[in-house]
Enzyme design. Sequence first.
Site, mmCIF file in Angstrom:
data_model
loop_
_atom_site.group_PDB
_atom_site.id
_atom_site.type_symbol
_atom_site.label_atom_id
_atom_site.label_comp_id
_atom_site.label_asym_id
_atom_site.label_seq_id
_atom_site.Cartn_x
_atom_site.Cartn_y
_atom_site.Cartn_z
ATOM 1 N N HIS A 119 -18.029 34.111 41.748
ATOM 2 C CA HIS A 119 -16.944 34.429 40.824
ATOM 3 C C HIS A 119 -16.708 35.934 40.902
ATOM 4 O O HIS A 119 -17.637 36.716 41.147
ATOM 5 C CB HIS A 119 -17.353 34.013 39.408
ATOM 6 C CG HIS A 119 -16.280 34.092 38.377
ATOM 7 N ND1 HIS A 119 -15.871 35.292 37.828
ATOM 8 C CD2 HIS A 119 -15.530 33.127 37.777
ATOM 9 C CE1 HIS A 119 -14.938 35.059 36.928
ATOM 10 N NE2 HIS A 119 -14.698 33.761 36.882
ATOM 11 N N ASP A 196 -26.143 34.675 38.095
ATOM 12 C CA ASP A 196 -25.009 34.343 37.226
ATOM 13 C C ASP A 196 -25.156 32.886 36.812
ATOM 14 O O ASP A 196 -24.929 31.974 37.604
ATOM 15 C CB ASP A 196 -23.703 34.572 37.989
ATOM 16 C CG ASP A 196 -22.461 34.173 37.188
ATOM 17 O OD1 ASP A 196 -22.605 33.616 36.083
ATOM 18 O OD2 ASP A 196 -21.342 34.394 37.695
ATOM 19 N N GLN A 199 -22.148 28.951 34.760
ATOM 20 C CA GLN A 199 -21.836 27.533 34.948
ATOM 21 C C GLN A 199 -23.062 26.634 34.849
ATOM 22 O O GLN A 199 -22.922 25.414 34.722
ATOM 23 C CB GLN A 199 -21.162 27.321 36.310
ATOM 24 C CG GLN A 199 -19.772 27.924 36.422
ATOM 25 C CD GLN A 199 -18.783 27.299 35.450
ATOM 26 O OE1 GLN A 199 -18.933 26.152 35.036
ATOM 27 N NE2 GLN A 199 -17.762 28.051 35.099
ATOM 28 N N LYS A 222 -18.945 29.016 27.118
ATOM 29 C CA LYS A 222 -19.016 27.903 28.073
ATOM 30 C C LYS A 222 -20.040 26.848 27.653
ATOM 31 O O LYS A 222 -20.019 25.727 28.159
ATOM 32 C CB LYS A 222 -19.328 28.425 29.476
ATOM 33 C CG LYS A 222 -18.202 29.255 30.083
ATOM 34 C CD LYS A 222 -18.521 29.657 31.517
ATOM 35 C CE LYS A 222 -17.519 30.657 32.068
ATOM 36 N NZ LYS A 222 -16.184 30.065 32.272
ATOM 37 N N CYS A 362 -10.778 32.646 40.121
ATOM 38 C CA CYS A 362 -11.510 33.911 40.207
ATOM 39 C C CYS A 362 -12.561 33.865 41.311
ATOM 40 O O CYS A 362 -13.687 34.369 41.158
ATOM 41 C CB CYS A 362 -12.163 34.269 38.867
ATOM 42 S SG CYS A 362 -10.981 34.591 37.543
#
Length: 407
Positions: A119, A196, A199, A222, A362
Site C-alpha cells: 500500500h 503493515d 489488513q 478497519k 493505493c
Amino acid sequence: MTSEERRIRADFPLLMSDSTAYLDNAATAQRPACVLDAQRDFYEHSNANPLRGLYGLSVAATDCYEQARETVRDFIHAASEREIIFTRNTSESLNLVAYSYGLSHLKTGDEILVSIMEHHSNLLPWQMVARQTGAELKFLECEPDGSLPRARLEAGFSPKTRLVAIGHVSNVLGRTAPVEEIVQMAHERGAVVVLDAAQSAPHMAIDVQALDVDFLAFSGHKLMGPMGIGVLYGKEALLEEMPPFLTGGEMIDSVTRTGATYAELPHKFEAGTVNAAGAVGLAAAIRYIQQVGFENMERRELALTRLAMDGLKQYPFVHVLGSDRPEEHCGIVTFTVDGVHPHDISAMLDSDGIAVRAGHHCAQPLMQYLGVWSTTRASLFFYNTEEEVRAFVESMGTVRRRMGYGE
C-alpha cells in the site's frame, strides 16, 4: 438470512438500518453498537484531558486511556504497554517509524526492501527515507498469485539490507506474506522488519513476540473501531533510542529555554491532546472481536469468499487477481471485467445496492507490475451474508450487457 447472520448483524446499527450490501470492508469496517456506546460513555462520564489534571475526572480519563492501551497490548501479545503507541492510523504509525527510526539509522549504501504489493502508506515513507539518507529502495517482486517464494526473497535480500517493510496481507490480492521467513532472513542480516498489519489485524490473531517483528502498525477503523485512532507497536529497545516524531505538549518531562527532556515511553511519541475516546472505542472493538472469536470470523469469511469466487467463475469475462484458492484471499476478491472500466462496474453495482471499491487501491506499483491500471474489489467481513454475496454475483453477470455488449 440465517439465524447466525441475523444474530451477528443485530450488533451493527448501520447494517440494520441500511439495505446496502456493504462489500468494502478492506477500506473500513462497520461499527458494532458496543463501540459507539463506549465512545459515548467516555464523553458522558469521563471527558477530561487525560494525563494533564490531578482532579478526579482527569484521572478517570487517564485510566480509560491507559486501560485501552493494555487491551491493545494483550490483543497483539506485546511484552509491555510501553511498546504500544497510539497514533491516528496505520499511515501515521509507518511515518513515525520512517522519520524517527529510518532517518536516524539509515545511510548511504544501506538498502530498504519493500514488496511490490505494498500500500502507498508503506511505500511513500520509505521513498522519502531513501531520498534523504541516500539509502537504496529495492523491491521484492511477487508471483502473479501474490506469493513470495524463497527464491524471490533471496533475490531481494542482500548483505546491505537494513530495513524490510512488508504488508502482512495485501489489500489487493489478499495474500498473506511469509512473515516468519522474512523476519528470520532480515535479522540474520541485521535488518529490522516493519509490518503493515492494517489488513491482517481485523482477520487473524497476531502475536508480535512470536513473529519477532520489530515494528507493527494497524488502524482502528478497519477492525470495527473508530476512525482517527491507530497503533504502532515497537520493540522497547528500539523505541527507547528513537527521537520523537512530533513535539509539543505531554511528550516532555521538562522544558527549558534551550531544550527539553522527553517523557518516557510510550508518551514520548504521543504529543498533544490524545484521542482518548478513540482509544476507548478501539478497546471496545477488540473486546468484541475476542467475544466473536477469530476462528468463527475466519470460518464465515472463507465461506463467503468461496461463494463469491465460485460465482464469478461462471462468467468468462471476469478475471480474479491473485490465487485461485479462496483460503488465500483473506476475504478480498479483486477483479477485472473485459471491456468494462472498474468505475462503471462500481456505479452499476451501487445502483443495485452493492458497495464495492474501484481504482488502484493505493497500490499503483502493484497494478503496473500486474499489467492493469484499475480494478474492482469486493472485500468481505464476517457480518456479510450469503444473500449479499449472491446478489453481488448476480449483479456482476449483468455488467457487460448493461454496457451494451449484449448477452
